[in-house]
Enzyme design. Structure first.
Site, PDB file in Angstrom:
ATOM      1  N   MET A   1      48.255  24.608  87.569  1.00  0.00           N
ATOM      2  CA  MET A   1      49.538  25.152  87.139  1.00  0.00           C
ATOM      3  C   MET A   1      49.462  25.943  85.839  1.00  0.00           C
ATOM      4  SD  MET A   1      53.184  23.135  86.883  1.00  0.00           S
ATOM      5  CE  MET A   1      53.019  22.640  88.587  1.00  0.00           C
TER       6      MET A   1
ATOM      7  N   ASP B   1      55.303  23.408  74.553  1.00  0.00           N
ATOM      8  CA  ASP B   1      53.850  23.407  74.477  1.00  0.00           C
ATOM      9  C   ASP B   1      53.257  24.797  74.665  1.00  0.00           C
ATOM     10  OD1 ASP B   1      53.599  20.699  74.093  1.00  0.00           O
ATOM     11  OD2 ASP B   1      53.617  20.246  76.227  1.00  0.00           O
TER      12      ASP B   1
ATOM     13  N   LYS C   1      60.762  11.177  79.534  1.00  0.00           N
ATOM     14  CA  LYS C   1      61.102  12.378  78.764  1.00  0.00           C
ATOM     15  C   LYS C   1      61.649  13.484  79.675  1.00  0.00           C
ATOM     16  CE  LYS C   1      58.798  16.157  76.242  1.00  0.00           C
ATOM     17  NZ  LYS C   1      58.759  17.185  77.301  1.00  0.00           N
ATOM     18  N   ASN C   2      60.947  13.771  80.768  1.00  0.00           N
ATOM     19  CA  ASN C   2      61.347  14.895  81.618  1.00  0.00           C
ATOM     20  C   ASN C   2      62.680  14.632  82.321  1.00  0.00           C
ATOM     21  OD1 ASN C   2      59.079  16.314  80.882  1.00  0.00           O
ATOM     22  ND2 ASN C   2      57.863  15.631  82.635  1.00  0.00           N
TER      23      ASN C   2
ATOM     24  N   ARG D   1      61.852  23.971  74.893  1.00  0.00           N
ATOM     25  CA  ARG D   1      61.916  24.508  76.244  1.00  0.00           C
ATOM     26  C   ARG D   1      62.986  23.802  77.076  1.00  0.00           C
ATOM     27  NH1 ARG D   1      59.590  27.749  79.769  1.00  0.00           N
ATOM     28  NH2 ARG D   1      59.780  27.213  81.967  1.00  0.00           N
TER      29      ARG D   1
END
Length: 477
Positions: A382, A162, A63-64, A138
């Site tokens: 993070m 998210d 996905k990323n 995003r």
């Protein structure tokens, strides 16, 4: 304040955390509700847990990586063929957005698209429709780098995605500025307007090794005049994949795989073909699923050389794995025991920039630890809201102390106390799958709401799990 470093034993540490954690947990539900205020979904997962699974499963495309690669098609008017595309909501929305911009998209198979950005409608970027649609995703921020490089202008809406805490755009904007882009922020529309008429190569020291920030700056610099050096760059496999693809298109990029990337800008980029890597987050999720449900599962074509420390971290939880070529076999285990550090102290697992452990799998690590024997401290550095789903696991019977927004102590009971099914809601992609794994291992029936969050990152997850023997149904309300 008592320092954790002064405590002499694991028992003392957990006693201290329990005192602090109880007070924090009382207010956690309110914080979760505030941070995951999502529209009511029309579908839910009904999960019947306690079934042992068996069979083979193949991870989807990453996905990323997909969000970066598909954004890069704007860099050329020539055709680009991309394969192993994950058929998930976030990626499909980005492809739809490109189509709205005038990019020709031919989906020859569900996992393969041919893109051609030879007639892009720049005026569409000014529209309210673009602002609203790009604001839902995003990943749409990744369009900015390629737009600046080729069309010398870009627009970034307030990012969606998210609800896992602050996700800054500073790295992107500052990087573009150093390349010579000018920007202004429209507070009424929540939109950044960027002008890249005078992009010029420069030295950029990133204040954080942001994956999306690095990728965006690489794309912008690929057609800037002169040489750009990005230091403290992210070096994830997905960034490496982007650099390789751009080089095949005619870019001049060196340092791929390191934290110093050098780009010698070119005037034109051409077409190419590209295949996505397997999704490392899915691979980690399936390892956790097998362990939690005491299942015998083989993950086919897992992309072992690109997984970094992921297998090692699951081994630290006591999970056995066999590696056959590019496949991972997880045998059925009655129990698995969490390792300690060499001095006997409690294991800590935390996220770290690549080649460290990815933050996207900490939710899976936390869930898997609940049924292990032993204890572990999960430290999510993070994002400050990603551990707030632990209250649902506690309701299921897990022994977890939420120490603060970034740390959770998990006391594994070695299956002496099974999780129990409950009704719960998925707050984000990764927590949603972690809760799904918990439900599949629990006794009784669970209902998972807000499953469109899971669909954003995992393709056909219910159908694929059914083939392994899972008791899962998608119910339209």
């Amino acid at each position: 304040m008592i320092s954790l470093f002064l405590l002499d034993s694991a028992a003392e540490m957990f006693l201290f955390l329990l005192c602090a954690g109880r007070r924090l947990h009382q207010s956690t539900n309110q914080l979760i509700n505030q941070s995951t205020n999502q529209p009511t979904t029309m579908s839910v997962f009904e999960v019947t847990g306690g079934k042992k699974l068996q069979g083979e499963i193949t991870p989807q495309g990453a996905k990323n990586e997909a969000l970066q690669i598909i954004s890069a098609v704007l860099l050329t008017p020539e055709k680009i063929t991309v394969s192993n595309i994950p058929d998930i909501a976030d990626v499909n929305l980005l492809i739809e957005l490109l189509g709205d911009m005038g990019v020709k998209t031919e989906r020859v198979q569900r996992d393969t698209c041919i893109f051609q950005a030879d007639d892009v409608n720049i005026d569409y970027l000014h529209s309210e429709t673009y602002k609203q649609k790009s604001g839902r995703l995003r990943g749409a921020v990744m369009l900015a780098g390629s737009m600046l490089a080729r069309f010398k202008k870009a627009f970034i809406s307030k990012p969606g995605g998210d609800k896992i805490g602050r996700r800054r755009l500073d790295t992107h904007i500052i990087g573009f500025e150093k390349l010579g882009a000018a920007f202004n922020y429209n507070s009424e529309q929540n939109v950044f307007h960027l002008d890249g008429s005078h992009l010029k190569g420069t030295y950029i020291l990133l204040d954080e090794p942001s994956v999306t920030g690095t990728a965006n700056i690489i794309m912008a610099a690929s057609m800037a005049k002169g040489i750009t050096t990005i230091y403290n760059a992210a070096c994830e496999p997905y960034v490496q994949q982007l650099c390789r693809m751009l080089n095949r298109m005619g870019a001049r990029i060196s340092g791929t795989g390191s934290n110093m990337i050098i780009i010698d800008g070119v005037d034109y980029l051409g077409g190419t073909t590209h295949r996505m890597l397997p999704d490392m987050i899915e691979v980690g999720s399936f390892i956790g699923l097998a362990a939690m449900t005491q299942s015998d599962i083989t993950i086919k074509n897992a992309g072992l050389e690109h997984l970094g420390v992921i297998p090692e971290k699951f081994k630290q939880l006591g999970i056995a794995m066999n590696f056959n070529g590019d496949d991972i076999h997880i045998p059925s285990q009655e129990c698995y025991e969490i390792q300690t550090f060499l001095d006997g102290s409690v294991l800590t697992i935390y996220d770290h920039p690549w080649p460290g452990f990815t933050p996207d799998l900490l939710s899976i690590i936390l869930v898997v630890a609940t049924q292990a024997k032993g204890s572990v401290l999960v430290h999510q550095k993070m994002f400050e809201s990603r551990l707030f789903f632990t209250d649902k696991l506690i309701d299921m019977g897990a022994q977890i102390i939420l120490c603060d927004p970034h740390r959770a102590a998990v006391i594994g009971l070695g299956r002496e106390q099974h999780l129990r099914g409950i009704t719960m809601s998925s707050p984000d992609i990764r927590a949603g799958v972690a809760l799904l794994i918990a439900a599949l291992s629990a006794e009784g029936k669970s209902i998972i709401q807000n499953i469109e969050q899971i669909d954003r990152g995992y393709q056909y997850i219910d159908e694929r799990l059914k083939k392994l023997g899972a008791g899962i149904q998608r119910i339209n309300a």
